[in-house]
Every structure is written in structure tokens, then in C-alpha cells.
Design a protein around this motif. Structure first.
Motif, PDB file in Angstrom:
ATOM      1  N   GLN A 128      22.482 -44.199  16.339  1.00 44.24           N
ATOM      2  CA  GLN A 128      20.573 -43.231  15.694  1.00 44.24           C
ATOM      3  C   GLN A 128      21.071 -43.317  14.278  1.00 44.24           C
ATOM      4  OE1 GLN A 128      18.578 -43.827  17.367  1.00 44.24           O
ATOM      5  NE2 GLN A 128      17.139 -42.622  15.830  1.00 44.24           N
ATOM      6  N   PHE A 169      21.183 -46.119  11.638  1.00 47.28           N
ATOM      7  CA  PHE A 169      19.758 -47.055  12.167  1.00 47.28           C
ATOM      8  C   PHE A 169      19.307 -46.366  10.974  1.00 47.28           C
ATOM      9  CE2 PHE A 169      15.704 -47.012  13.608  1.00 47.28           C
ATOM     10  CZ  PHE A 169      14.972 -48.170  13.590  1.00 47.28           C
ATOM     11  N   ASN A 187      19.832 -47.119   8.098  1.00 49.87           N
ATOM     12  CA  ASN A 187      19.853 -48.867   7.364  1.00 49.87           C
ATOM     13  C   ASN A 187      17.686 -48.481   6.742  1.00 49.87           C
ATOM     14  OD1 ASN A 187      21.973 -49.687   7.407  1.00 49.87           O
ATOM     15  ND2 ASN A 187      21.464 -50.538   9.609  1.00 49.87           N
TER      16      ASN A 187
END
Length: 263
Positions: free
Chosen positions: A115, A118, A121
Motif C-alpha cells: 500500500q 502504491f 507511485n
């Protein structure tokens, strides 16, 4: 950077540069001779204070085997990992970063959760858009503060007259970051009043966020020190660190201006 790189290489050690504040948008230390670059991705790369993280980037340019006696962890067998010798198995380009990801992270942890990766990113997708606004706000704020009678000093590398101005023009021609440090003619009491009067800026130890954050070290991160101890370690009791976010430049300056008017 190249001066320190030359000194490091003359002694057979790599130069490691923390590039968290400029980010790769504004500075690429490999081009100036650095061997390894580190980032706190918690800062500008994430950009929203959503996840804690860090990154190591290996240029692959440092010859570990040429200085094998200094780096036995890379140039002798690692019995905890099948006896592999990283510099032999993965070569100059992969020895350090492979050891970091295979053995060191295995032993010490510090692996991002999916997570957090993510969220990072997501932040990276807008990094090239956010950084120029941080720099615009930082530069405008530094210029505003440097001309205000209630301000005793301003430290910002993009400000003419700053001790790092010439270096910033060389290494950071497109801007440095949004972080400005300054002190008050009214001393510590003025800094405390200023902090109480801010409306937009969030009072936080965090920096390099999409939102503007402000910190008075003498009353937060370094509150265990008295004024003499603060001065001894280079932190003025009246110093405030303002990390300009990506809000409207005019709104940020107006907020700081009204806070200064309360002194």
C-alpha cells in the motif's frame, strides 16, 4: 559535489548524496560524480504525507573490488546467503544494491508495504508538476521575508547573498525546494507569536508536503535544549522553518504577512 566526489574517490570510498529536497527534478548528483543517491520518499516524492518510505539509487559506477579491503561485506563470501560474493556475482553495477535488497533488508526490515509503494507511485506521477510550484513559493517567500523589518535573517539558497547562492546557481539552476528558514528581530518570543498567528500553514515537524508546514525547532524538535545549547548546535532560538506547499503564492505570503503583523 564533484569536489567531495574527488576526495572520496582518492580515499577509495564512494560518495553518497541525500537528494531528498531537490529531488531528481532539480538535481542529478550522478552527473557530478556521486556514486549513490538516497531519498526520503516520505517528502516530495510522496508529496502528501501519506506514507513513510525511502530509496537508495546505485549508479553502478564505484569499483568495489578495486578497494576490496575496505568493503569485505561486498568482496568476501556472505555465509548467510549461500556464500555469495556480491561484487563477483553481480559486478560493479549490481553488488551494492543487491546486498542492500537481499541481505540488509532481510536482516533489518524496512521493506515498504504494497500500500505504501502504491501511494508513493501515485505521488511520483505528479512530482514534476509539484516541484516547480514548491520552488516558486519558496523563492517568493524568501524574497518577501528578506525585505520585512520583523525578520532578522533568511536562509534560502535561491536568495542572492545567501552563502549557498553560487552553488545553487550551479547545481540547482531550476530551483531548489520550498523550504525557507528565518529568524525574528523580536527573538524567540516573536517566533512563538508568529507560529500562533498562522492560519494556512500547518504546525508540524513534517516538510516537503503539498500543504505548507511550519516548525519552530526551539519549541518542538529541540525543546529539550536551552538557548545556549541551541546556539551551540547552530539553531537560533528564534528560527522558524517554513516548508512552502503548492498553495497559491499570494495566499501563502498573505498568511505570513498577517502573522508578522501580529508581532
Amino acid at each position: 559535489i564533484e569536489r567531495f566526489a574527488a576526495a572520496a574517490h582518492a580515499h577509495g570510498v564512494p560518495l553518497i548524496v541525500d537528494n531528498t529536497f531537490p529531488t531528481p527534478i532539480n538535481c542529478r548528483p550522478f552527473e557530478w560524480g556521486a556514486d549513490i543517491v538516497t531519498h526520503s520518499t516520505t517528502k516530495y516524492m510522496d508529496g502528501h504525507g501519506a506514507a513513510v518510505g525511502g530509496a537508495i539509487v546505485d549508479s553502478g559506477n564505484f569499483d568495489w573490488m578495486a578497494h576490496a579491503d575496505k568493503f569485505p561485506g561486498l568482496t568476501t563470501p556472505d555465509e548467510t546467503y549461500h556464500g555469495v560474493t556480491y561484487a563477483e556475482k553481480f559486478g560493479q553495477g549490481g553488488a551494492f544494491i543487491t546486498k542492500a535488497t537481499a541481505q540488509l533488508m532481510r536482516d533489518f526490515g524496512c521493506i515498504q508495504s504494497p500500500q505504501n509503494a502504491f501511494l508513493l507511485n501515485l505521488g511520483l506521477e505528479s512530482l514534476h508538476v509539484r516541484v516547480p510550484q514548491h520552488c516558486k513559493n519558496g523563492q517568493a517567500m524568501a524574497e518577501f521575508l528578506s525585505n520585512h523589518p520583523a525578520v532578522r535573517f533568511v536562509r534560502y539558497p535561491g536568495l542572492p547573498g545567501d552563502t549557498c547562492y553560487d552553488l545553487a546557481q550551479k547545481y540547482l539552476p531550476n530551483g531548489s525546494c520550498g523550504v525557507v528558514s528565518f529568524g525574528f528581530t523580536g527573538g524567540r518570543a516573536a517566533a512563538e507569536q508568529f507560529m500562533k498567528s498562522l492560519k494556512i500553514a500547518q504546525i508540524a515537524t513534517h516538510v516537503a508536503d503539498a500543504r505548507t508546514c511550519c516548525l519552530h525547532p526551539a519549541n518542538a524538535t529541540h525543546r529539550q535544549m536551552n538557548d545556549a545549547e541551541l546556539e551551540a548546535c547552530g539553531i537560533a532560538p528564534d528560527m522558524v522553518r517554513l516548508s512552502c506547499g503548492i498553495e497559491s503564492t499570494e495566499d501563502l505570503i498573505a498568511d505570513v504577512e498577517q502573522a508578522l503583523a501580529s508581532l
